[in-house]
Design a protein around this motif. Structure first.
Motif, PDB file in Angstrom:
ATOM      1  N   VAL A   1       0.817  -1.204   0.000  1.00 58.37           N
ATOM      2  CA  VAL A   1       0.000   0.000   0.000  1.00 58.37           C
ATOM      3  C   VAL A   1       0.860   1.268   0.000  1.00 58.37           C
ATOM      4  O   VAL A   1       0.514   2.271  -0.629  1.00 58.37           O
ATOM      5  N   VAL A   2       2.027   1.213   0.665  1.00 60.57           N
ATOM      6  CA  VAL A   2       2.891   2.394   0.724  1.00 60.57           C
ATOM      7  C   VAL A   2       3.302   2.837  -0.670  1.00 60.57           C
ATOM      8  O   VAL A   2       3.160   3.999  -1.043  1.00 60.57           O
ATOM      9  N   ILE A   3       3.809   1.861  -1.444  1.00 60.18           N
ATOM     10  CA  ILE A   3       4.252   2.186  -2.806  1.00 60.18           C
ATOM     11  C   ILE A   3       3.095   2.739  -3.621  1.00 60.18           C
ATOM     12  O   ILE A   3       3.230   3.736  -4.335  1.00 60.18           O
ATOM     13  N   LYS A   4       1.926   2.114  -3.498  1.00 61.57           N
ATOM     14  CA  LYS A   4       0.784   2.541  -4.309  1.00 61.57           C
ATOM     15  C   LYS A   4       0.365   3.965  -3.962  1.00 61.57           C
ATOM     16  O   LYS A   4       0.214   4.810  -4.840  1.00 61.57           O
ATOM     17  N   VAL A   5       0.164   4.223  -2.677  1.00 60.59           N
ATOM     18  CA  VAL A   5      -0.275   5.563  -2.280  1.00 60.59           C
ATOM     19  C   VAL A   5       0.804   6.589  -2.604  1.00 60.59           C
ATOM     20  O   VAL A   5       0.536   7.648  -3.170  1.00 60.59           O
TER      21      VAL A   5
END
Lengths: 172, 196, 207
Positions: free
Chosen positions: B48-52
């Protein structure tokens, strides 16, 4: 478990919203968002108030002493106050407001706290040396397509992956 | 012509508070107030970190260029960091280690404190201690090194020799590739979710 | 991959391709196209007569901004009431351009004759600044028309007479028929511009 993850927003939508927040910061104030800078201002204020003599002679605090305006009145201090409020509101509405120490079942709460302090301290040092943290230097820097923004992101995540294996017990 | 407020304007502080509220709200909604979700990016169970992170950077860089295109935003008045190669790389490596040990970065730790995470509070205390340490050892350890590798206010487009717009397009394509890749990695290696 | 994601991907790529074909606008003000500049230059509406300037000064027109483009030496000897001094050679200094970068004032440029003020007008107009005028004939004309109006031997018609009466009145206001003009207008009061502050170097995002 199955419902818990659903309650979080779709990461892409959250990302777009976050992008708009960054744009708004630039649009209204010409400033990027950030995190660690606020702590720097707190440290500066503390030292200047408690040890003004030392601050005057220190290269690190000199500029803040000469500016003659409280570092507490900075953009980032207010922004971080806002983060506290915004996150609390969001968590309250989602029912996630709860006092707890979150850690992998393999480690104790005490270990988690010690490593959190250690990690925080490293982040504090690194953010001063690298002129900003993940959000301030990285995210805002990438938004204006600055080389330093991309560089710091690559360095943080690169080093994170490098060290991840050694500290896997902390997390999985 | 944006930026709307002068740098010295008191309005900026109110704007800062509002921006912060929005920032904190989005971070919490995205799940950035839990360290185990954040650390997931390094162990492959939650990207989720990379995506956001990259969606936000892409949206903002694209949006800022559009604001400039429509003549709304004057880039010369916008914050633009100077690139110091070596101090940034070393600082980043230290931060990466801090990320793995602590599970937060400063922005997300503040967000997590607000939701009642005691480990995040410890992290915040750690940041403050770290900066105290840095400031007291500034003259001896960091002052000279901090200025190493100054290459000026360089933009990524200038570095690779394309216009700002083309650089953003490349950034978008790179981001889309990264999103595809992380999903594939998770599926391919069958990394199981971690409970938190 | 569901429909929503596909939509997002396509939208991003389209916007990205569009922006790839644009170039960064370095300044807020875009430079004016040469052909438009010619059109503007030919038009005589950019001139104002000394009488009109005098009238604005007398009536203390708050929207009037007089700019003396002569050197500091000339300026210190004699200038118009309330005029700001921006020598032609220093026109592009940031603090000087700030006087042009506004839309409240009617800016009137003047020099001894017309030509230096004209050059300043063209340069400023080319940079995209608006509402700028040139005082026709400059200070030479000013002295001739306002400070030392000749008595017309024959008053040809009513309009001429009115003009003459007006000049006479103005002349009295500005110190009447003084050959040494300094007396009439000393110590020019100038207004400071709203200087748009440039960005100071931020010490580094959140660092």
């Amino acid at each position: 478990m199955e419902d818990k993850s659903k309650k979080y927003m779709n990461p892409y939508i959250a990302g777009v919203l976050l992008g708009f927040v960054i744009m708004a910061a630039f649009f209204f104030s010409g400033e990027g968002i950030g995190g660690s800078g606020a702590f720097k201002d707190i440290v500066k204020t503390t030292v200047i108030d408690l040890a003004p003599k030392y601050a005057e002679n220190s290269n690190y605090f000199k500029s803040a002493v000469e500016a003659n305006e409280s570092p507490m009145k900075s953009w980032l201090i207010f922004e971080v106050l806002g983060v506290l409020i915004g996150a609390a509101i969001s968590a309250a509405f989602a029912g996630r407001l709860k006092l707890k120490i979150e850690h992998s079942p393999k480690i104790s709460s005490k270990t988690r706290i010690i490593f959190a302090i250690l990690g925080g301290a490293l982040f504090g040092i690194g953010s001063q040396l690298g002129r900003g943290c993940t959000s301030g230097a990285g995210l805002s820097g990438m938004a204006v397509m600055s080389v330093s923004g991309f560089l710091v992101v690559v360095a943080i995540f690169g080093s994170g992956y490098l060290f991840a294996w050694f500290f896997r017990k902390l997390w999985i | 012509m944006a930026p709307i407020f002068e740098q010295t304007s008191e309005w900026n502080l109110i704007i800062a508070l509002l921006i912060g509220i929005a920032f904190g709200w989005v971070l919490e909604r995205a799940g950035f107030s839990t360290s185990r979700k954040l650390a997931g990016v390094f162990y492959g169970y939650d990207f989720v970190v990379i995506k956001v992170f990259f969606t936000a950077a892409i949206t903002a860089s694209l949006g800022l260029l559009f604001l400039n295109y429509f003549g709304v935003l004057d880039f010369s008045k916008v914050w633009m960091p100077t690139t110091f190669l070596w101090s940034t790389i070393v600082g980043g490596i230290i931060m990466g280690l801090g990320f793995i040990l602590g599970g937060f970065c400063p922005g997300t730790s503040v967000c997590a404190v607000a939701t009642g995470k005691i480990d995040a509070l410890a992290f915040v205390v750690g940041i403050t201690l770290g900066i105290f340490f840095y400031s007291f050892t500034y003259e001896y350890l960091w002052e000279d090194f901090r200025e190493y590798g100054n290459i000026g206010n360089v933009k990524i487009g200038e570095l690779i020799g394309v216009t700002e717009g083309v650089a953003v397009l490349i950034f978008i394509l790179f981001g889309l590739f990264a999103f595809w890749l992380v999903d594939k990695i998770k599926k391919e290696y069958n990394i199981k979710d971690v409970e938190y | 991959m569901n429909g929503k994601n596909l939509f997002g991907i396509i939208l991003l790529i389209i916007l990205g391709i569009f922006i790839a074909f644009t170039s960064l606008k370095k300044h807020g003000k875009t430079e004016i196209e040469p052909d438009k500049l010619i059109n503007k230059t030919i038009q005589k509406t950019r001139y104002v007569l000394p009488e009109e300037v005098a009238e604005s000064i007398i009536s203390e027109d708050p929207t009037l901004q007089l700019i003396d483009v002569r050197t500091h030496k000339f300026y210190s000897k004699f200038t118009l009431k309330g005029a700001i001094n921006i020598p032609l050679s220093e026109l592009f200094k940031e603090e000087n351009l700030a006087y042009f970068d506004q839309d409240i004032y009617k800016t009137i440029l003047f020099s001894n004759g017309t030509s230096d003020a004209d050059v300043a007008w063209i340069l400023a107009t080319r940079l995209g600044y608006k509402n700028i005028y040139v005082m026709k004939g400059g200070l030479n004309q000013w002295v001739e028309n306002i400070l030392q109006p000749k008595e017309n031997e024959v008053i040809w018609d009513r309009v001429d007479d009115q003009l003459y009466q007006y000049r006479k009145g103005a002349s009295e206001y500005f110190g009447g028929k003084v050959v040494e003009p300094e007396e009439g207008v000393s110590a020019p009061k100038t207004k400071t511009p709203i200087v748009k502050k440039g960005k100071k170097q931020v010490s580094g995002g959140c660092g």
